[in-house]
Design an enzyme around this catalytic site. Structure first.
Site, PDB file in Angstrom:
ATOM      1  N   ASP A 152     -34.420  49.891 -35.597  1.00 49.92           N
ATOM      2  CA  ASP A 152     -33.002  50.204 -35.754  1.00 49.92           C
ATOM      3  C   ASP A 152     -32.574  49.732 -37.141  1.00 49.92           C
ATOM      4  O   ASP A 152     -33.397  49.221 -37.909  1.00 49.92           O
ATOM      5  CB  ASP A 152     -32.158  49.546 -34.638  1.00 49.92           C
ATOM      6  CG  ASP A 152     -30.992  50.443 -34.231  1.00 49.92           C
ATOM      7  OD1 ASP A 152     -30.202  50.804 -35.121  1.00 49.92           O
ATOM      8  OD2 ASP A 152     -30.892  50.797 -33.044  1.00 49.92           O
ATOM      9  N   HIS A 175     -30.083  55.523 -37.362  1.00 50.36           N
ATOM     10  CA  HIS A 175     -30.464  54.137 -37.044  1.00 50.36           C
ATOM     11  C   HIS A 175     -31.763  53.777 -37.782  1.00 50.36           C
ATOM     12  O   HIS A 175     -32.679  53.205 -37.205  1.00 50.36           O
ATOM     13  CB  HIS A 175     -30.613  53.942 -35.535  1.00 50.36           C
ATOM     14  CG  HIS A 175     -29.295  53.869 -34.816  1.00 50.36           C
ATOM     15  ND1 HIS A 175     -28.384  52.858 -35.035  1.00 50.36           N
ATOM     16  CD2 HIS A 175     -28.711  54.695 -33.905  1.00 50.36           C
ATOM     17  CE1 HIS A 175     -27.306  53.051 -34.266  1.00 50.36           C
ATOM     18  NE2 HIS A 175     -27.471  54.170 -33.584  1.00 50.36           N
ATOM     19  N   GLU A 185     -26.557  59.084 -32.788  1.00 49.84           N
ATOM     20  CA  GLU A 185     -25.662  58.526 -33.808  1.00 49.84           C
ATOM     21  C   GLU A 185     -26.214  58.637 -35.230  1.00 49.84           C
ATOM     22  O   GLU A 185     -26.443  57.637 -35.897  1.00 49.84           O
ATOM     23  CB  GLU A 185     -25.373  57.058 -33.480  1.00 49.84           C
ATOM     24  CG  GLU A 185     -24.703  56.881 -32.132  1.00 49.84           C
ATOM     25  CD  GLU A 185     -24.407  55.420 -31.786  1.00 49.84           C
ATOM     26  OE1 GLU A 185     -23.344  55.164 -31.225  1.00 49.84           O
ATOM     27  OE2 GLU A 185     -25.249  54.554 -32.083  1.00 49.84           O
TER      28      GLU A 185
HETATM   29  C1  TNX Z   1     -24.775  52.980 -28.581  1.00 50.63           C
HETATM   30  S1  TNX Z   1     -26.887  54.127 -26.668  1.00 50.63           S
HETATM   31  C2  TNX Z   1     -26.031  53.032 -29.121  1.00 50.63           C
HETATM   32  C3  TNX Z   1     -26.717  51.790 -29.505  1.00 50.63           C
HETATM   33  C4  TNX Z   1     -25.819  50.596 -29.324  1.00 50.63           C
HETATM   34  C5  TNX Z   1     -25.088  50.718 -28.002  1.00 50.63           C
HETATM   35  C6  TNX Z   1     -24.243  49.537 -27.658  1.00 50.63           C
HETATM   36  C7  TNX Z   1     -27.279  54.701 -28.027  1.00 50.63           C
HETATM   37  C8  TNX Z   1     -28.170  55.818 -27.943  1.00 50.63           C
HETATM   38  N1  TNX Z   1     -26.778  54.182 -29.155  1.00 50.63           N
HETATM   39  O1  TNX Z   1     -27.176  51.896 -30.836  1.00 50.63           O
HETATM   40  O2  TNX Z   1     -26.587  49.444 -29.360  1.00 50.63           O
HETATM   41  O3  TNX Z   1     -24.263  51.858 -28.054  1.00 50.63           O
HETATM   42  O4  TNX Z   1     -23.728  49.605 -26.365  1.00 50.63           O
END
Ligand code: TNX
Length: 768
Positions: free
Chosen positions: A199, A272, A335
């Site tokens: 990440d 990420h 994301e």
């Molecule tokens: C969203 S769940 C994210 C993570 C974060 C999390 C915190 C996901 C696919 N992405 O990068 O750690 O929320 O709740």
């Protein structure tokens, strides 16, 4: 001894004494997750050092576990013997469902049947829970024998994918802890460990071809202190990091195999990825140097879809695939802000060259390239639900986290799906609304809500339902810094998730949940011996406002009852709670549960504001989102304000993308001086308070009065008050009030959750 069911035993004993005692004794056979069928007999089977076992060689994970467990926990050494001479006999029976088993314990022997090694292993995990918890302690006092109750069980899992996830990037957890975590999964008959290895804040797996990943990308210069939303943000100034060598990974993989756990490694792309881009800036679109991220959130430094990136990812994945024998590789996909792709000429050329619609199309093309490579090595990809955007890769499995819509869309398109929605599967969210809970990311996911989870979305019908492989609890570790805290967030919620994925959702939660809690109480003894730092909120009080015939009452209950509840109102003398407490004025109530004369659970305290809206009725143009509707509309007019830090506590209501119109009808014409509420503002969790809201009050005289508010919203505040004031003497004879709160719409680029609908969270509407 003939095996008897609880029913027959009770019937037999009813003449002699009350059957209650026997019943209690018998129902102490409590197994998590609940077996499909279980008939408990009377008496027990004795395992001693003279006991022998026989099993087909393919069941060795089961027999090794049993031998080790009895040897280390009780000093009992089982020896192998022929099938006919053995006390504990494993047999292969291909008519039994995959991973299922039958277990028959009589006075003479223990018989286990299973179609596969996994089933035999799970029969042993059931035997484990039938034995006293002190066997969990390594080298506990040697025993000459242990007794195991006579019973018959047939059992099989409802879902093939029964998982837990652990993020080791945001915080790193050493190899030994990862193994311990995997052992907890196996104890609960879970079979998939999703290992989030990379990440923005740290790359955690050695890749021989790219040494800078572990020399550089595995370390960040410092870490954010406290919550992301706390302004100004502060940092600890401490270098932080760590990684697993390939030997560590091999050791963990081999260990997991002995527990029937398949590891799914996650290598995040295209987003990420800032840690990797920090080590190799040529993997990014700008080519500039960036640090390994030191705070949480979503970052724009994502992989650029260039030759170097694809070579890097393919070489990396080749090393990863060689380490993990499982069929799946998780490639992330969540994301990924497309800011840099929009201004990168190479990206724009790719879009036109491949006739792609836009940057989403480019992400989809990116993932398909990777999928082709992974498939060519005989493996499959899993991706977060964002990989649906711009078109799904042909063979991908979807992990649905932003609700269940992604799962429904993918399953209807013929793809396999795994459910891990934030609403029921995010164990990084608060599990309790008590102010003493350790800092967490936000949200609210109490044990009961996990227990109530149904991995099959209601919208799915027919064959599409078969595409639901199962579900998984996620432990993201932005705010989880220690092993003890991972355990605190995982337990007991993991017990509820194990029930959901193995036994399937209960038919009637209101009946099943108290039964489950009685099992949790007993299971906590086992966790205690194992040294697991579980959370125990079973004796914490919960209060509720109840309205009956125009009178307001307050009720107190704890999930598991103690012997008595003591309470005080506005500091007056202590009383014992017996019936709901009438509330006639603004009240501060404190209370405590007692068991065996001792305080159990945490001290409880509540403020009930006796305002003019308590007896009014409320209607809304839309229902709150199912994930955040715990209290229902009535929660906005019950005198209780939501928590300042937990927007999911049942007092706040959450809406996803809706403009709100709330109508309150007062029980009699009332003079009003002020109407106030609070909106939650946590952009990190996609929750945005709007800049404005308006209110219209109607009077018995037929007049209508509108009052609007405009506010500058800054990200340094999470609780945004909206107060509508009327002249000091008040507006007389008000009969109804309409409150309009717009949603801010789609979250703009550069913010967390960009491109998604924003949430609105509203608190108590206080009428004075
Ligand atoms: C969203 S769940 C994210 C993570 C974060 C999390 C915190 C996901 C696919 N992405 O990068 O750690 O929320 O709740």
């Amino acid at each position: 001894m003939k095996k008897l069911s609880v029913f027959w035993l009770c019937l037999l004993t009813i003449l002699v004494s009350s059957c209650k005692e026997n019943e209690q004794e018998l129902v102490t056979v409590k197994i998590i997750p609940e077996p499909e069928t279980m008939v408990v007999g009377q008496g027990s089977f004795e395992i001693t050092s003279a006991s022998t076992f026989y099993a087909p060689p393919t069941f060795k994970i089961a027999t090794h576990f049993l031998q080790d467990y009895l040897a280390s926990g009780a000093g009992i050494g089982l020896t192998e013997a022929s099938e006919s001479a053995s006390d504990i006999v494993f047999a292969q029976d291909t008519t039994i469902a995959a991973e299922g088993y039958s277990l028959s314990i009589s006075e003479e022997n223990i018989k286990i049947k299973a179609a596969d090694a996994a089933g035999a292993f799970y029969a042993v995990q059931t035997i484990r829970q039938l034995l006293p918890p002190d066997l969990e302690r390594l080298n506990s006092m040697p025993k000459t024998s242990v007794n195991i109750p006579q019973l018959q069980i047939t059992d099989a899992p409802k879902f093939a994918y029964r998982g837990m996830h652990l993020d080791v990037s945001r915080h790193f957890f050493p190899k030994e802890f990862v193994k311990k975590y995997i052992s907890y999964l196996a104890m609960l008959k879970m079979n998939r460990f999703h290992w989030h290895l990379t990440d923005d804040q740290g790359w955690r797996i050695e890749i021989k071809e790219y040494p800078l990943l572990t020399e550089h990308a595995a370390y960040r210069n410092e870490t954010l202190i406290g919550h992301y939303n706390t302004q100004p943000q502060q940092f600890d100034g401490q270098r932080y990091g760590g990684y697993y060598t390939q030997e560590d990974v091999q050791e963990i993989v081999a260990y997991a195999e002995t527990l029937n756990v398949t590891i799914i490694p996650e290598i995040e792309m295209p987003g990420h990825a800032q840690a990797a881009v920090s080590a190799y800036p040529e993997l990014g679109c700008t080519g500039t140097e960036v640090p390994v991220a030191t705070k949480w959130g979503v970052f724009e430094n994502i992989y650029c879809p260039n030759q170097k990136t694809f070579a890097f990812l393919k070489n990396t994945l080749a090393e990863v695939m060689a380490l993990f024998p499982g069929e799946y590789i998780h490639i992330g996909g969540d994301e990924a802000p497309k800011t840099q792709w929009k201004t990168c000429s190479h990206c724009q050329q790719l879009i036109s060259k491949h006739n792609l619609k836009d940057e989403q199309g480019l992400q989809s093309w990116f993932i398909k390239e990777i999928e082709t490579f992974v498939n060519s090595k005989g493996k499959k990809i899993i991706g977060w639900d964002e990989i649906l955007e711009g078109g799904l890769a042909p063979n991908a499995t979807i992990m649905s986290w932003r609700g269940t819509e992604g799962a429904v869309e993918a399953a209807n398109a013929g793809h396999d799906v795994i459910l891990t929605p934030t609403s029921h599967a995010y164990f990084d969210y608060y599990q309790d609304d008590h102010p003493d809970e350790p800092l967490a990311i936000g949200g609210f996911l109490p044990l009961k809500k996990v227990f109530e989870f149904n991995p099959i979305p209601t919208e799915l019908t027919g064959d599409a339902r078969n595409h639901v492989l199962g579900a998984q609890g996620n432990i993201w570790t932005e705010y989880i810094t220690t092993e003890a805290q991972v355990e605190y967030m995982a337990f007991p919620r993991m017990l509820a998730m194990a029930e959901v994925v193995w036994s399937g959702p209960a038919e009637n939660n209101e009946e099943a949940y108290p039964m489950f809690l009685s099992k949790v109480v007993q299971f906590m003894e086992r966790l205690e011996v194992l040294g697991v730092n579980y959370a125990n909120h079973l004796y914490d009080l919960k209060g509720a406002v109840v309205k009956e015939n125009g009178t307001i009452f307050y009720t107190l209950t704890s999930p598991v009852s103690g012997d008595k509840i003591s309470y005080r109102i506005n500091g007056a003398a202590e009383k014992t709670y017996e019936t709901p407490i009438p509330i006639t004025t603004t009240t501060t109530l404190t209370a405590q549960v007692f068991k065996n004369g001792k305080k159990v659970g945490r001290a409880f305290s509540e403020n009930i504001q006796f305002h003019k809206g308590l007896k009014a009725t409320i209607t809304m143009n839309v229902s709150p989102h199912a994930a955040y509707s715990a209290g229902g509309e009535a929660a906005l007019l019950n005198g209780i304000s939501g928590s300042d830090t937990r927007y999911g506590d049942g007092e706040w209501l959450g809406f996803w993308g809706d403009d709100l119109e709330i109508t309150i009808t007062l029980n009699e014409p009332t003079t009003i001086t002020e109407i106030g509420t609070r909106l939650y503002h946590a952009p990190g969790q996609w929750i945005h308070a709007p800049n404005g809201a308006s209110i219209t009050a109607k009077t018995a005289r037929g007049s209508s009065h509108t009052n609007s508010i405009y506010k500058e919203i800054t990200n340094s505040e999470t609780l945004i008050p909206f107060k509508f004031k009327f002249p000091e003497t008040g507006l007389r004879d008000v009969t109804s009030i309409t409150l309009k709160i717009p949603n801010v719409g789609i979250i703009p680029e550069g913010q967390q959750g960009a491109g998604n609908k924003a949430w609105t969270f509203i608190d108590e509407i206080v009428i004075e």
